[in-house]
Structures are given as structure tokens and as C-alpha cells.
Design a protein around this motif. Structure first.
Motif, PDB file in Angstrom:
ATOM      1  N   ASP A 101      41.397  68.821  61.498  1.00 46.89           N
ATOM      2  CA  ASP A 101      41.480  70.264  61.318  1.00 46.89           C
ATOM      3  C   ASP A 101      41.967  70.672  62.764  1.00 46.89           C
ATOM      4  N   VAL A 102      41.551  70.124  63.760  1.00 48.83           N
ATOM      5  CA  VAL A 102      41.699  70.569  65.274  1.00 48.83           C
ATOM      6  C   VAL A 102      43.188  70.234  65.581  1.00 48.83           C
ATOM      7  N   ILE A 103      43.728  68.811  65.033  1.00 53.51           N
ATOM      8  CA  ILE A 103      45.024  68.846  65.319  1.00 53.51           C
ATOM      9  C   ILE A 103      45.982  69.523  64.446  1.00 53.51           C
ATOM     10  N   ASP A 104      45.646  69.884  63.293  1.00 55.81           N
ATOM     11  CA  ASP A 104      46.319  70.887  62.579  1.00 55.81           C
ATOM     12  C   ASP A 104      46.440  72.263  63.112  1.00 55.81           C
ATOM     13  N   GLU A 105      45.426  72.841  63.751  1.00 53.83           N
ATOM     14  CA  GLU A 105      45.538  74.121  64.187  1.00 53.83           C
ATOM     15  C   GLU A 105      46.359  74.047  65.457  1.00 53.83           C
ATOM     16  N   LEU A 106      46.168  72.914  66.479  1.00 51.24           N
ATOM     17  CA  LEU A 106      47.034  73.000  67.362  1.00 51.24           C
ATOM     18  C   LEU A 106      48.522  72.893  67.265  1.00 51.24           C
ATOM     19  N   ALA A 107      48.643  71.943  66.278  1.00 52.03           N
ATOM     20  CA  ALA A 107      50.055  71.938  65.955  1.00 52.03           C
ATOM     21  C   ALA A 107      50.729  73.064  65.279  1.00 52.03           C
ATOM     22  N   ALA A 108      49.940  73.962  64.762  1.00 55.68           N
ATOM     23  CA  ALA A 108      50.484  75.120  63.958  1.00 55.68           C
ATOM     24  C   ALA A 108      50.585  76.212  65.034  1.00 55.68           C
ATOM     25  N   LYS A 109      50.085  76.070  66.101  1.00 55.38           N
ATOM     26  CA  LYS A 109      50.304  77.109  67.187  1.00 55.38           C
ATOM     27  C   LYS A 109      51.717  76.798  67.937  1.00 55.38           C
ATOM     28  N   GLY A 110      52.070  75.429  67.885  1.00 55.94           N
ATOM     29  CA  GLY A 110      53.032  74.890  68.683  1.00 55.94           C
ATOM     30  C   GLY A 110      53.370  74.895  70.076  1.00 55.94           C
ATOM     31  N   ASP A 111      52.167  75.084  70.670  1.00 57.38           N
ATOM     32  CA  ASP A 111      52.097  74.981  72.211  1.00 57.38           C
ATOM     33  C   ASP A 111      51.640  73.593  72.547  1.00 57.38           C
ATOM     34  N   PRO A 112      52.166  73.251  73.901  1.00 55.09           N
ATOM     35  CA  PRO A 112      51.759  71.877  74.151  1.00 55.09           C
ATOM     36  C   PRO A 112      50.278  71.502  74.409  1.00 55.09           C
ATOM     37  N   VAL A 113      49.854  70.544  74.140  1.00 54.64           N
ATOM     38  CA  VAL A 113      48.453  70.118  74.391  1.00 54.64           C
ATOM     39  C   VAL A 113      48.341  68.858  75.308  1.00 54.64           C
TER      40      VAL A 113
END
Length: 296
Positions: A101-113
Motif C-alpha cells: 500500500d505504501v508503494i501504491d500510494e507513492l506510485a500514484a503520486k508520481g513523484d520520485p522517491v
């Protein structure tokens, strides 16, 4: 000629291990690691590191931990040639992904991590699972000394979806920054000694630590996300992606970087304490004077 001979040995080992099932290869590696590991010079380095981190541990406890460490390293060497046969999408029981869920949320934002992790269990599994879960992520990689073997490793990783870049030196740093500028995320192992890093406490001892992940996270206002992998048994793993580390409180940039680096070290410490036999103890993590003082 020496490189070619090493590459020939590498190919022979790869062929031997690939002829086995994943579990059999893991068991075979554990057997080899258990026999050969204690005969190698890194065995002494690992013992000294364990004595520094666990000063109250007795000799028998350290011995048992060393046995378990070589079992894990051996398994990794048996599993690596077979990684393409493993469930790297983590859809079954052999490899589980906690924090999807953490990855999905980060991916949905589209910003670099900026992801940070350590050399735990089979860290190749960690990289491969993250690459499959977050395709726009590039992994750091330190080149093998033998260019023939290095090419084989790079091609093998590419086959199961890991896009890498070399972090060492100025060129590697520029490549990482370019990746972030173009919207890619980056993942770095942040648990080994970095002579040109900054000094930060690690188990209460001074340790030169890479500051690159913290600097990149601050520069691009990117979340700094820790990750780890745990070996449950045999070739069965749990990959964990955690919530982003808190942003630093310090207003001064230098202090903010130190605060973030220290937070990463604390994360690594906590993972080591959870599964001490699964960390890569065989490198000199601390400053030279720490080892000299420990040796008396």
C-alpha cells in the motif's frame, strides 16, 4: 587470462546451481557457505563486528551467530543464479510483500522517491521485488572487479527487471540525480562504510555513512523510504517497505542531513537486532580506530 578463468568458474557454478530447484540450490549454497566461510579472512572481520555490536555476548553466542550468518550468505549465492525462477511479483507464499500500500500510494503520486535499505537476507530479492512493484525505480550497483563477470551480473539482473546504475564516484552521483530529475525513483543500500560520507553513530560507535540518499531526498523534496527483506526459511522471504522517515527538524542543511543519516542508521540497527544472522557482517563498518581500540 585471469579474468577469463574467473568467468569460466563463474559460468560453471551458475550452470551447476541452475540445474537444481530453487530450494535445493539454496540448501546447496548453505552447505558450501557453512564449510568454506569460516576458513576465509572475512570471518575474522565478522567476529570483530559482532563483538563490537554485542559486547555482552559470550563466545558461544558469537560462534552460533557466525554459523547462521554463513548459512544465509551461502543460501544467497545458491539463490542468485535462480532468481529469475522466483516469484518476484510477490503474489504467492514464497515471497511476500508487506507495505504494498505504501508503494501504491507513492506510485500514484508520481513523484520520485529515494529508497534506502541494507544487505539483509537475500538483498537481490529485495531489489527485484521493488523493481517489479515500482518499475520507474533504478537500483545502485557497485561494479564487480572482473568486467566479464560484471557484464554477466548486469545482464542477469536486467533479465528479471532490475535497472541499475553505478553509484561510485562523481559520475554515479550525477546519474542518480539525473534519474530523480526525470521522475525516476532510486534505491540505495545505505549500510556499508563510505569513506567520503559523514560520520554518524551506528550502535553508539562512529561510522562513516553515505549521505547521498539524505542529500537527494532534501534536494528534490522526495520521501526517504526504508525497506528490508527477511528470510523466513529456506528460499522464502518477506520484503518490507516502510512508511517514509520523518522530515528533519533542523533548519540548517548540514544538521538536517546528519539527522536523516542518523535516522537511516537507526533503522538499519533495528533490522539487525530483529534478525542478526541475516546481516552482511563481513565488511569493516566502523572507523579504523574503533577496531584498534577493541584489539587493545
Amino acid at each position: 587470462m585471469g579474468w577469463r578463468a574467473e568467468a569460466l568458474g563463474w559460468d560453471g557454478y551458475q550452470s551447476l546451481v541452475r540445474a537444481m530447484s530453487v530450494e535445493a540450490a539454496s540448501d546447496f549454497g548453505a552447505s558450501v557457505g557453512g564449510r568454506l566461510g569460516p576458513l576465509l579472512s572475512p570471518h575474522k572481520v565478522a567476529r570483530r563486528n559482532m563483538e563490537l555490536v554485542f559486547p555482552d555476548a559470550g563466545a558461544r553466542e558469537i560462534d552460533a551467530l557466525l554459523v547462521a550468518m554463513w548459512d544465509n550468505i551461502g543460501r544467497l549465492l545458491g539463490e542468485f543464479p535462480n532468481l529469475h525462477r522466483m516469484d518476484l511479483k510477490a503474489t504467492g507464499e514464497s515471497i511476500r510483500l508487506e507495505g504494498r500500500d505504501v508503494i501504491d500510494e507513492l506510485a500514484a503520486k508520481g513523484d520520485p522517491v529515494v529508497f534506502v535499505g541494507g544487505h539483509f537476507a537475500n538483498w537481490e530479492v529485495l531489489a527485484a521485488v521493488l523493481a517489479n512493484a515500482m518499475p520507474k525505480c533504478r537500483m545502485t550497483y557497485r561494479h564487480a572487479n572482473n568486467p566479464l563477470i560484471d557484464r554477466r551480473i548486469v545482464n542477469q539482473r536486467a533479465a528479471y527487471g532490475v535497472e541499475i546504475f553505478a553509484p561510485k564516484g562523481e559520475a554515479g552521483a550525477k546519474e542518480a540525480l539525473k534519474a530523480l530529475q526525470t521522475g525516476h525513483s532510486v534505491a540505495l543500500m545505505n549500510d556499508q562504510k563510505m569513506n567520503d560520507g559523514i560520520e554518524a553513530p551506528f550502535f553508539g560507535l562512529p561510522a562513516m555513512t553515505a549521505s547521498g540518499p539524505a542529500r537527494m531526498a532534501l534536494k528534490y523534496d522526495a520521501p526517504l523510504v526504508p525497506m528490508s527483506v527477511v528470510r523466513r526459511h529456506g528460499a522464502n522471504f518477506t520484503v518490507k517497505v516502510y512508511e517514509p522517515l520523518p522530515r528533519p527538524q533542523a533548519a540548517d542543511r548540514t544538521q538536517a542531513i546528519l539527522e536523516m543519516v542518523t535516522a537511516v542508521n537507526r533503522f538499519i540497527e533495528a533490522r539487525i537486532l530483529e534478525t542478526p544472522a541475516q546481516w552482511f557482517w563481513v565488511h569493516r563498518r566502523f572507523a579504523k580506530n574503533v577496531y584498534r581500540k577493541a584489539a587493545g
